[in-house]
Design a protein around this motif. Structure first.
Motif, PDB file in Angstrom:
ATOM      1  N   TRP A 194       0.787  -1.041  -0.019  1.00  0.00           N
ATOM      2  CA  TRP A 194      -0.003   0.037  -0.009  1.00  0.00           C
ATOM      3  C   TRP A 194       0.957   1.304   0.163  1.00  0.00           C
ATOM      4  O   TRP A 194       0.579   2.280  -0.556  1.00  0.00           O
ATOM      5  CB  TRP A 194      -0.768   0.098   1.150  1.00  0.00           C
TER       6      TRP A 194
ATOM      7  N   GLN B  39       0.500   4.015  -2.703  1.00  0.00           N
ATOM      8  CA  GLN B  39       0.249   5.442  -2.559  1.00  0.00           C
ATOM      9  C   GLN B  39       1.176   6.331  -3.403  1.00  0.00           C
ATOM     10  O   GLN B  39       1.118   7.399  -3.870  1.00  0.00           O
ATOM     11  CB  GLN B  39       0.167   5.630  -1.159  1.00  0.00           C
TER      12      GLN B  39
ATOM     13  N   THR C   1      -9.203   1.952  -2.592  1.00  0.00           N
ATOM     14  CA  THR C   1      -9.467   1.608  -1.491  1.00  0.00           C
ATOM     15  C   THR C   1     -11.022   1.463  -0.816  1.00  0.00           C
ATOM     16  O   THR C   1     -11.074   0.878   0.023  1.00  0.00           O
ATOM     17  CB  THR C   1      -8.946   3.061  -0.696  1.00  0.00           C
TER      18      THR C   1
ATOM     19  N   LEU D 164      -6.556  -0.588   5.982  1.00  0.00           N
ATOM     20  CA  LEU D 164      -5.770  -1.225   4.700  1.00  0.00           C
ATOM     21  C   LEU D 164      -5.226  -2.766   5.157  1.00  0.00           C
ATOM     22  O   LEU D 164      -5.555  -3.619   4.315  1.00  0.00           O
ATOM     23  CB  LEU D 164      -5.000  -0.488   4.028  1.00  0.00           C
TER      24      LEU D 164
ATOM     25  N   ASP E 299      -1.750   3.296   6.001  1.00  0.00           N
ATOM     26  CA  ASP E 299      -3.022   4.114   5.864  1.00  0.00           C
ATOM     27  C   ASP E 299      -2.720   5.692   6.138  1.00  0.00           C
ATOM     28  O   ASP E 299      -3.106   6.329   5.257  1.00  0.00           O
ATOM     29  CB  ASP E 299      -3.849   3.862   7.135  1.00  0.00           C
TER      30      ASP E 299
ATOM     31  N   PHE F 270      -1.572   8.144   3.103  1.00  0.00           N
ATOM     32  CA  PHE F 270      -2.939   8.529   2.007  1.00  0.00           C
ATOM     33  C   PHE F 270      -3.455   9.820   2.473  1.00  0.00           C
ATOM     34  O   PHE F 270      -4.295  10.654   1.818  1.00  0.00           O
ATOM     35  CB  PHE F 270      -3.699   7.683   1.951  1.00  0.00           C
TER      36      PHE F 270
ATOM     37  N   THR G 266     -14.378   4.942   2.207  1.00  0.00           N
ATOM     38  CA  THR G 266     -12.740   5.605   2.321  1.00  0.00           C
ATOM     39  C   THR G 266     -13.089   7.066   2.915  1.00  0.00           C
ATOM     40  O   THR G 266     -12.126   7.385   3.644  1.00  0.00           O
ATOM     41  CB  THR G 266     -12.493   5.917   0.792  1.00  0.00           C
TER      42      THR G 266
ATOM     43  N   TRP H 228     -12.872   6.096   6.794  1.00  0.00           N
ATOM     44  CA  TRP H 228     -11.269   5.805   6.817  1.00  0.00           C
ATOM     45  C   TRP H 228     -10.687   7.216   7.058  1.00  0.00           C
ATOM     46  O   TRP H 228      -9.817   7.281   7.838  1.00  0.00           O
ATOM     47  CB  TRP H 228     -10.792   4.683   5.858  1.00  0.00           C
TER      48      TRP H 228
END
Length: 233
Positions: free
Chosen positions: A106, A110, A150, A164, A173, A176, A201, A204
């Motif tokens: 991830w 990103q 996501t 994630l 996480d 992002f 999303t 989150w």
């Protein structure tokens, strides 16, 4: 490099205040409660000493850690270094190979997708002198696609595991947050509009955006002294 105790001397973080990316590193340092010294660099000074001697590519962020005698640039590399060196209690990481690999997956996504397409959308929408609607639309579509990735992952997880990787917030996480905070400006839509179709999303993102560590990052971004250094006031 084995984990070490909390740094006795502050980690120097080089930033260019208008750029969202360096604030991701500041966010991580704040969440881990690591002492840091922020140094602001004007955009037209990035390709000059002293900063060009720190990062030969001439972009922020970069860090200097006097505790380990390391100078490092590239956001993903900085994230990995901070986690491996200072997240000794694994608050924002895992010890198991599977979860570690997923967090890095991830982080790389990103860096290669969100940062690239969000920043390019900002350039074509707000900075480039000639407005090219097809190019702007392409980047806006790509942003929505990234949000959809996501959303798809989070929608398959239980309400108590809206992260994630695993069941807790990790550095993956956090990476992002800074660019997702720019969605309104990038897409030219209202806050509610940018999140249409992405409820998981949005939730989150908002959980992390409410953290005291992120609010400290926002407070630093709004500091007049930093803006003055950039000639933005």
């Amino acid at each position: 490099m084995p984990p070490v105790p909390k740094p006795q001397e502050p980690i120097v973080l080089w930033i260019t205040p208008p750029d969202p990316t360096p604030w991701a590193v500041f966010f991580l340092l704040q969440e881990l409660k690591l002492n840091c010294l922020v140094k602001s660099c004007r955009p037209d000074d990035l390709k000059k000493p002293p900063f060009i001697d720190i990062n030969p590519y001439g972009l922020t962020p970069a860090i200097e850690d006097p505790n380990t005698n390391l100078t490092l640039w590239e956001t993903g590399a900085i994230f990995q270094y901070i986690i491996e060196t200072y997240d000794t209690e694994h608050r924002l990481s895992y010890t198991t190979p599977k979860e570690r690999a997923l967090c890095n997956q991830w982080l790389f996504f990103q860096a290669s997708e969100q940062t690239i397409y969000y920043s390019q959308a900002g350039w074509w929408t707000h900075i480039h002198t000639e407005k090219v609607p097809s190019v702007i639309e392409r980047h806006h579509t790509r942003i929505k696609r990234i949000l959809g990735v996501t959303e798809r992952v989070l929608s398959k997880k239980g309400e108590d595991k809206q992260w994630l990787v695993g069941d807790k917030m990790t550095f993956a996480d956090m990476a992002f947050v800074t660019w997702n905070c720019r969605l309104v400006a990038l897409l030219g839509q209202s806050y509610d509009q940018v999140w249409e179709g992405f409820p998981r999303t949005r939730a989150w993102h908002e959980k992390m955006a409410r953290l005291p560590s992120w609010n400290r990052a926002l407070a630093w971004q709004r500091q007049g002294s930093l803006m003055d250094q950039q000639g933005l006031k």
